[in-house]
Design a protein around this motif. Structure first.
Motif, short mmCIF file in Angstrom:
data_model
loop_
_atom_site.label_atom_id
_atom_site.label_comp_id
_atom_site.label_asym_id
_atom_site.label_seq_id
_atom_site.Cartn_x
_atom_site.Cartn_y
_atom_site.Cartn_z
N GLY A 71 0.77 -1.23 0.00
CA GLY A 71 0.00 0.00 0.00
C GLY A 71 0.80 1.28 0.00
O GLY A 71 0.26 2.36 0.25
N ILE A 72 2.09 1.19 -0.30
CA ILE A 72 2.91 2.40 -0.39
C ILE A 72 2.52 3.18 -1.64
O ILE A 72 2.43 2.60 -2.72
N PRO A 73 2.28 4.48 -1.54
CA PRO A 73 1.93 5.26 -2.73
C PRO A 73 3.06 5.26 -3.76
O PRO A 73 4.23 5.38 -3.41
N ILE A 74 2.68 5.16 -5.02
CA ILE A 74 3.64 5.17 -6.12
C ILE A 74 3.34 6.38 -7.01
O ILE A 74 2.19 6.64 -7.35
N ALA A 75 4.38 7.13 -7.36
CA ALA A 75 4.25 8.22 -8.32
C ALA A 75 5.13 7.89 -9.52
O ALA A 75 6.22 7.33 -9.38
N THR A 99 -0.76 10.87 -12.30
CA THR A 99 -1.53 12.12 -12.24
C THR A 99 -1.69 12.59 -10.78
O THR A 99 -0.84 13.31 -10.27
N LYS A 100 -2.72 12.13 -10.11
CA LYS A 100 -3.04 12.69 -8.80
C LYS A 100 -2.00 12.34 -7.74
O LYS A 100 -1.69 13.18 -6.88
N ASN A 101 -1.43 11.12 -7.77
CA ASN A 101 -0.40 10.78 -6.79
C ASN A 101 0.83 11.66 -6.95
O ASN A 101 1.41 12.17 -5.98
N ALA A 102 1.25 11.81 -8.22
CA ALA A 102 2.43 12.64 -8.49
C ALA A 102 2.17 14.10 -8.14
O ALA A 102 3.04 14.78 -7.59
N LEU A 105 4.31 16.35 -5.42
CA LEU A 105 4.99 17.57 -5.83
C LEU A 105 4.38 18.83 -5.21
O LEU A 105 4.85 19.94 -5.47
N HIS A 106 3.36 18.65 -4.40
CA HIS A 106 2.63 19.78 -3.79
C HIS A 106 2.02 20.68 -4.87
O HIS A 106 1.94 21.90 -4.69
N VAL A 149 -2.86 20.95 -10.68
CA VAL A 149 -2.78 19.91 -11.72
C VAL A 149 -3.09 18.55 -11.10
O VAL A 149 -3.28 18.42 -9.90
N GLY A 150 -3.15 17.53 -11.94
CA GLY A 150 -3.34 16.16 -11.47
C GLY A 150 -4.73 15.62 -11.66
O GLY A 150 -4.92 14.41 -11.81
N THR A 151 -5.72 16.49 -11.66
CA THR A 151 -7.10 16.12 -11.94
C THR A 151 -7.72 17.23 -12.79
O THR A 151 -7.18 18.34 -12.88
#
Length: 387
Positions: free
Chosen positions: A290-294, A332-335, A339-340, A345-347
């Motif tokens: 379950g570690i987030p991946i970007a 998209t959204k994870n990255a 990146l704050h 962006v992202g969605t």
């Protein structure tokens, strides 16, 4: 203000796990997404094509030429020329935002300013300036060498004073430098912590190049926001990342590109070949936990092209077990969150930049759709079309 309505589409806004809209409304002046009930001046029929947010490449080196075996970063003119070509090629792949994680001559910082001012057609750039390394360490040739926490703190402050919005730390050695091992620890805990503290004071993320297991743990404990590459990991490393909310940016396409070009030096293949499968197994383990991946590609490294590496990265993720929806979110959204930049962006939500890709095929069925015919829009403007 000209309001453009894209209609008869399958739009993935990112607010759900499937296509949740049939229209996308854009302010042509600001390049931002508008509510669907705004009266439009122009309507464009997308004929039931697929619309997804623009991709985010969270690990790039824009000053590097991936098709030269020797670095040209000693020359500011050539490095800038490389960067402009690489930014253009990123747009070709549907990448509308990048994070540069190590640039010579602060080129990424200056180009980021030009893009933000509307003077440059390019992806949104989150710049890092020079990566911070130990004296003689990985990436030191185009980074900032430090020894001790005070020098690490000063290097971070210097980068931020120039306009950096991210910090890159070379915590371990790497594959691409002869005479060192990817398991070498090259920054100590005090040095990492000093730099991380400065970044977090300003609300900026920290990317830690860490390939060996011990270095990964060191970076996570010191507060790095993302681990770049993450080749060797044990259960303790995975547990630490879960505890700290650390994100992984795998960069699969970098070792793949090296392995496909046997004209590269023998020492490089001797280091690179053994880690490819180990790397993939580590990310599978992290993903299952379950570690987030970007998504990030390490574009700029040997034969790792800005225009094609993204497709290879996404395909590898699918091949090792990521679902297409997980891959889209990683890119998209994870990255964006890492990146704050998730407020802009992202969605494709109201108020955010209208960065999107129009595809003929469904990427939630097969990521090969990204490689097919596509239109790429940056802030509501068509910047690339392949048909």
């Amino acid at each position: 203000m000209t309001v453009i309505r894209y209609t008869n589409a399958r739009v993935f806004t990112g607010s759900d796990s499937d296509y949740d809209a049939t229209e996308l409304v854009i302010d042509d002046l600001t390049g931002r997404v508008l509510p669907n009930d705004v009266v439009s001046d122009q309507t464009i029929n997308l004929s039931n094509k697929y619309v997804v947010p623009g991709l985010i490449n969270a690990h790039t080196h824009i000053v590097m030429n991936p098709f030269e075996l020797t670095s040209t970063t000693a020359n500011v003119v050539v490095s800038t020329h490389n960067a402009l070509k690489n930014l253009k090629r990123s747009l070709m792949a549907g990448v509308t935002t990048i994070r540069d994680v190590g640039s010579a001559f602060d080129i990424d910082i200056e180009l980021a300013k030009l893009e933000a001012a509307g003077e440059l057609s390019a992806p949104t750039i989150l710049p890092s300036g020079g990566a911070i390394s130990m004296t003689g360490g990985h990436g030191s040739a185009m980074g900032i060498e430090v020894d001790g926490p005070d020098e690490a703190r000063k290097a971070a402050r210097t980068n931020f004073s120039k306009g950096a919005k991210n910090l890159k730390l070379m915590v371990t050695g790497g594959i691409s430098k002869d005479g060192e091992k990817e398991t070498d620890i090259q920054l100590n805990a005090d040095e990492i912590k000093a730099a991380v503290t400065e970044a977090h004071h300003k609300g900026y993320p920290v990317a830690a190049h860490a390939q060996g297991n011990a270095g990964i743990k060191l970076a996570v404990k010191a507060g790095a926001d993302s681990i770049e590459h993450a080749i060797y990991m044990d259960e303790e490393a995975v547990t630490l990342m879960l505890m700290h909310g650390t994100v992984i940016v795998p960069t699969f396409s970098a070792p793949l590109a090296i392995s496909q070009h046997r004209e590269l030096p023998t020492w490089l293949h001797a280091k690179n070949d053994p880690v490819i499968e180990i790397h993939r197994q580590s990310i599978q383990q992290a993903h299952a936990a379950g570690i987030p991946i970007a998504m990030g590609t390490d574009a700029g490294t040997p034969f790792n092209d800005f225009a094609t590496g993204v497709f290879e990265e996404l395909q590898i993720m699918q091949d090792i077990g990521f679902k297409p929806i997980e891959i889209l979110e990683a890119a998209t959204k994870n990255a964006a969150k890492l990146l704050h930049l998730d407020q802009v962006v992202g969605t494709l939500e109201v108020g955010k930049f209208a960065d999107f890709i129009v595809l003929n095929q469904n990427p939630l069925v097969d990521v090969a759709a990204y490689h097919g015919d596509r239109q790429v829009y940056k802030k509501g403007r068509l910047v690339y079309e392949q048909s």
